[in-house]
Enzyme design. Structure first.
Site: not given
Length: 346
Positions: A255-256
């Site tokens: 998700h980063g």
């Protein structure tokens, strides 16, 4: 005829002014209030003296009673006759002496994220990160954070605390007995590997993270007498080859990254797995209809503020990306609260 209810502004105000309640709780954590009360009930005056509070008695009681109304404290009596104690949840998760302590992530929220989120409007206007360094894209924020040992320890403690419930759920639901080796990429201080080895005596693990993490990970692994089964490998998962193992895990890594880098990372994972191997992403996977997992959607906005073009994703997204790089089958396994394990099999 069914009578329609009148419009009610209470929820609008509760959410719109939600930072009031958040700051009441975050301040209590920063004061170590719950750790103090874990030793036994105290009166408002005793707490005022212990915490060296200069506010009026009434405002100290306002703060403590707000914590009562929010469910963080219990109270017997009222005003100067009141005795305060922790609620069951606060005693379990907010006493720094307890293994399930979540205060690390809340301390980080108070010291960092509270200010970062005050710039959400600017983030949405510009699409740029709003963190201390104003950097993002390749998760440079972590390289910066890892240079500061105090910030690094704070981050490690926070991640371990908030992920413990999810990791335990995964260990109880996923059959690790099918795998002899596991590599936890971005594994921080080795907590997932420690928990997996504690439950499954045959598996051997590699904890993979940046070099500054190594002393913390080695110390924690040794503390649990698992140095013979968990090896720490230092490296940058964006730049270096990933460890080869039958099972590769990542907690809150994908998700980063932006979409191109997600695809790049999944290809690296696929290349590091043998046929029959599996990949597990532990994330706040957003529901496919994008209506239910509020925390996942908020976390995606947090990625905007931290990394600019990074984002959280749905299981449909995960299925598409993993299929694109060659994975044959996928599975979604709910863990705790908003968190799930998105699993891809090679």
């Amino acid at each position: 005829m069914e009578q329609q209810s009148s419009p009610d502004p209470s929820r609008i105000m509760q959410i719109g002014m939600g930072f009031w309640a958040a700051k009441v709780v975050l301040t209590a954590v920063s004061f170590k209030l719950f750790s103090i009360l874990a030793k036994g009930p105290l009166s408002g005056q005793q707490l005022k003296e212990k915490l060296k509070l200069g506010a009026t008695d009434r405002h100290v009681y306002d703060w403590l009673d707000a914590l009562v109304s929010l469910g963080f404290l219990q109270r017997e009596g009222i005003w100067d006759k009141a005795m305060y104690s922790n609620s069951a949840d606060a005693d379990t998760f907010l006493d720094e002496q307890k293994p399930a302590y979540l205060g690390g992530i809340l301390t980080m929220a108070n010291s960092r994220l509270y200010n970062v989120w005050s710039k959400l409007d600017k983030g949405l206007k510009t699409g740029k990160p709003q963190n201390e360094e104003g950097k993002g894209g390749n998760m440079e924020i972590f390289e910066t954070m890892y240079k500061d040992q105090e910030k690094l320890q704070l981050f490690m403690d926070g991640m371990s605390g908030i992920q413990t419930g999810n990791f335990n759920a995964l260990i109880n639901k996923f059959d690790f007995n099918n795998y002899d080796t596991m590599a936890d990429v971005g594994g921080a201080d080795g907590w997932l590997s420690i928990l997996v080895c504690g439950k499954h005596p045959k598996i051997k693990c590699i904890n993979f993270d940046l070099a500054p993490v190594e002393p913390l990970a080695v110390k924690k692994i040794a503390k649990h007498n698992l140095s013979d089964r968990i090896a720490h490998h230092s490296g940058d998962f964006m730049k270096n080859e990933l460890p080869h193992a039958q099972l590769i895990t990542m907690g809150n890594i994908l998700h980063g990254l932006n979409e191109d880098l997600k695809h790049f990372m999944l290809q690296k994972v696929y290349n590091s797995l043998p046929t029959g191997g599996a990949f597990i992403a532990i994330e706040n996977v957003i529901d496919n209809e994008r209506k239910q997992n509020t925390f996942g959607l908020l976390m995606s906005l947090n990625m905007l503020l931290e990394n600019g073009d990074a984002f959280d994703y749905t299981f449909s997204d995960f299925e598409k990306w993993t299929k694109d790089v060659g994975f044959k089958k996928t599975e979604l396994m709910h863990l705790n609260g908003p968190c799930s394990a998105a699993i891809a099999y090679k």
